[in-house]
Design a protein around this motif. Structure first.
Motif, mmCIF file in Angstrom:
data_model
loop_
_atom_site.group_PDB
_atom_site.id
_atom_site.type_symbol
_atom_site.label_atom_id
_atom_site.label_comp_id
_atom_site.label_asym_id
_atom_site.label_seq_id
_atom_site.Cartn_x
_atom_site.Cartn_y
_atom_site.Cartn_z
ATOM 1 N N ASN A 1 0.932 35.877 -6.136
ATOM 2 C CA ASN A 1 1.703 34.720 -5.658
ATOM 3 C C ASN A 1 0.937 33.418 -5.817
ATOM 4 O OD1 ASN A 1 2.326 37.155 -3.469
ATOM 5 N ND2 ASN A 1 4.135 36.070 -4.173
ATOM 6 N N TYR B 1 -0.394 27.697 -2.294
ATOM 7 C CA TYR B 1 -1.740 27.136 -2.155
ATOM 8 C C TYR B 1 -2.121 26.820 -0.722
ATOM 9 C CZ TYR B 1 -1.823 27.006 -7.192
ATOM 10 O OH TYR B 1 -1.804 27.380 -8.505
ATOM 11 N N GLU B 2 -1.113 26.686 0.141
ATOM 12 C CA GLU B 2 -1.423 26.475 1.551
ATOM 13 C C GLU B 2 -2.240 27.645 2.097
ATOM 14 O OE1 GLU B 2 1.388 25.956 0.015
ATOM 15 O OE2 GLU B 2 2.635 24.410 0.957
ATOM 16 N N ARG C 1 13.362 29.539 1.110
ATOM 17 C CA ARG C 1 12.805 28.810 -0.020
ATOM 18 C C ARG C 1 13.914 28.490 -1.014
ATOM 19 N NH1 ARG C 1 9.246 32.483 -3.991
ATOM 20 N NH2 ARG C 1 9.038 30.443 -4.975
ATOM 21 N N LYS D 1 8.586 26.682 -1.337
ATOM 22 C CA LYS D 1 8.611 27.727 -0.305
ATOM 23 C C LYS D 1 8.691 27.143 1.113
ATOM 24 C CE LYS D 1 6.025 31.076 -2.981
ATOM 25 N NZ LYS D 1 4.810 31.882 -3.117
HETATM 26 N N1 MTE Z 1 5.675 26.223 -2.540
HETATM 27 C C1 MTE Z 1 4.681 25.830 -1.709
HETATM 28 N N2 MTE Z 1 4.985 25.337 -0.525
HETATM 29 N N3 MTE Z 1 3.363 25.938 -2.045
HETATM 30 C C2 MTE Z 1 2.986 26.404 -3.277
HETATM 31 O O1 MTE Z 1 1.778 26.472 -3.551
HETATM 32 N N4 MTE Z 1 3.713 27.294 -5.423
HETATM 33 C C3 MTE Z 1 4.758 27.185 -6.428
HETATM 34 C C4 MTE Z 1 6.098 27.693 -5.893
HETATM 35 N N5 MTE Z 1 6.367 27.171 -4.583
HETATM 36 C C5 MTE Z 1 4.006 26.816 -4.179
HETATM 37 C C6 MTE Z 1 5.360 26.733 -3.755
HETATM 38 C C7 MTE Z 1 4.404 27.908 -7.643
HETATM 39 S S1 MTE Z 1 3.202 27.185 -8.609
HETATM 40 C C8 MTE Z 1 5.011 29.065 -8.012
HETATM 41 S S2 MTE Z 1 4.728 29.783 -9.532
HETATM 42 C C9 MTE Z 1 5.939 29.766 -7.109
HETATM 43 O O2 MTE Z 1 6.070 29.128 -5.841
HETATM 44 C C10 MTE Z 1 5.435 31.186 -6.866
HETATM 45 O O3 MTE Z 1 6.390 31.919 -6.155
HETATM 46 P P1 MTE Z 1 6.052 33.452 -5.806
HETATM 47 O O4 MTE Z 1 4.708 33.477 -5.171
HETATM 48 O O5 MTE Z 1 7.141 33.926 -4.907
HETATM 49 O O6 MTE Z 1 6.044 34.180 -7.133
#
Ligand code: MTE
Length: 312
Positions: A69, A72-73, A216, A229
């Motif tokens: 996944n 980054y948080e 999300r 997300k």
């Molecule tokens: N949403 C938040 N809040 N923080 C994040 O770091 N990463 C994004 C996205 N939404 C991210 C986010 C990225 S770079 C990707 S590729 C996808 O979430 C990954 O979703 P997954 O982990 O369900 O595959």
């Protein structure tokens, strides 16, 4: 496009499709029904993926989807979200709707979801880092909540924000670099497109924290970072809203970020992708990337007359 639905309240838990049924049905369809077959992967016809899967789009396993996944948080490593996101408190959860609309408000998550019909949809998911999966989401059209909010005619975009709470989110090393909260946005017509979802489930189960619980966005024709997300806020705006990666690194990431094999990332090609599939040596196979992630028939009209090399 085939969409069949039923109300979430009508789905007994005994009918929730197990992961094995999705995967076996997919194999069956691939073997017998040929390319472009309607992807009814679930056991009963009421749960309903769209018919846009390609022949070799087998759904990834629960394990693959929930242990590789980006969130980054909770850390920078692909395994960090599954290790760390249990500290995220998802109940109770409130979503604020504000900006240029007639019905702003603060909604308890249950009230936010309740009027909508929950659907199961299997979508390809393509990360800008050039890995991809096939994921059976559960959710409802983003258009539902937008229609209920009654945007003003001046509203052209919708901005989203993730919760930011350093007590629940242990990743602090990035704080000086990323202006939290994580933010994303869509043009209103993109957000209203029937493929755009608000997702609260995976494989017919509750969405795991690492995948963005409790709610999300999923926009399958755009790079994964657009699919924000754990959202706590939706804001209607007249101007293009600032978004995390386009603000952070504007030379590398744009507001639109439509999947496009012809527009390379400055540091790597986007022509192909690693489809994670658990295969023996690498755990993935290399496949061609398709324009708009294979959803061009459904969404290319949104970008008529736009130079997608410029608006990447
Ligand atoms: N949403 C938040 N809040 N923080 C994040 O770091 N990463 C994004 C996205 N939404 C991210 C986010 C990225 S770079 C990707 S590729 C996808 O979430 C990954 O979703 P997954 O982990 O369900 O595959």
């Amino acid at each position: 496009m085939i969409i069949r639905t039923r109300k979430n309240s009508d789905i007994p838990s005994s009918e929730i499709t197990p992961e094995s049924a999705y995967i076996n049905r997919r194999k069956f369809l691939g073997a017998s029904a040929g390319i472009g077959a309607a992807a009814f992967l679930s056991r009963d016809a009421a749960a309903s993926p769209l018919s846009t899967l390609h022949q070799d789009d087998e759904p990834n396993t629960w394990d693959e989807i929930t242990t590789h996944n980006n969130f980054y948080e909770f850390g920078l490593d692909k395994k960090d979200p599954s290790r760390n996101a249990h500290t995220l408190v998802t109940k109770p959860w409130t979503v604020k709707v504000d900006g240029l609309c007639k019905k702003p408000g603060d909604y308890q998550l249950e009230d936010f979801i309740k009027p909508s019909t929950i659907e199961d949809r299997v979508y390809r998911f393509r990360c800008v880092e050039a890995w991809s999966m096939v994921i059976p989401w559960r959710g409802f059209p983003l258009a539902d909540v937008i229609n209920r909010a009654e945007p003003d005619s001046s509203a052209k975009y919708v901005a989203f924000a993730t919760l930011w709470d350093p007590d629940q989110m242990p990743e602090r090393r990035w704080k000086p670099r990323i202006g939290w909260p994580y933010r994303e946005g869509l043009r209103l017509d993109e957000a209203m497109h029937p493929l755009s979802l608000l997702v609260n489930g995976l494989y017919g189960k509750e969405l795991p924290n690492q995948n963005g619980a409790p709610l999300r966005v999923i926009v399958p024709w755009k790079y994964g970072f657009k699919s924000i997300k754990s959202i706590v806020r939706m804001t209607f705006t007249e101007d293009e809203p600032p978004t995390t990666w386009a603000t952070q690194t504007p030379g590398e990431y744009g507001f639109y970020s439509n999947v496009n094999p012809d527009v390379s990332h400055p540091r790597w090609s986007q022509a192909t992708e690693k489809r994670i599939d658990g295969s023996k040596f690498f755990g993935y196979r290399r496949i061609d990337t398709h324009f708009l992630n294979g959803y061009a028939d459904e969404v290319a009209h949104l970008y008529e007359g736009m130079d997608l090399q410029k608006y990447f």
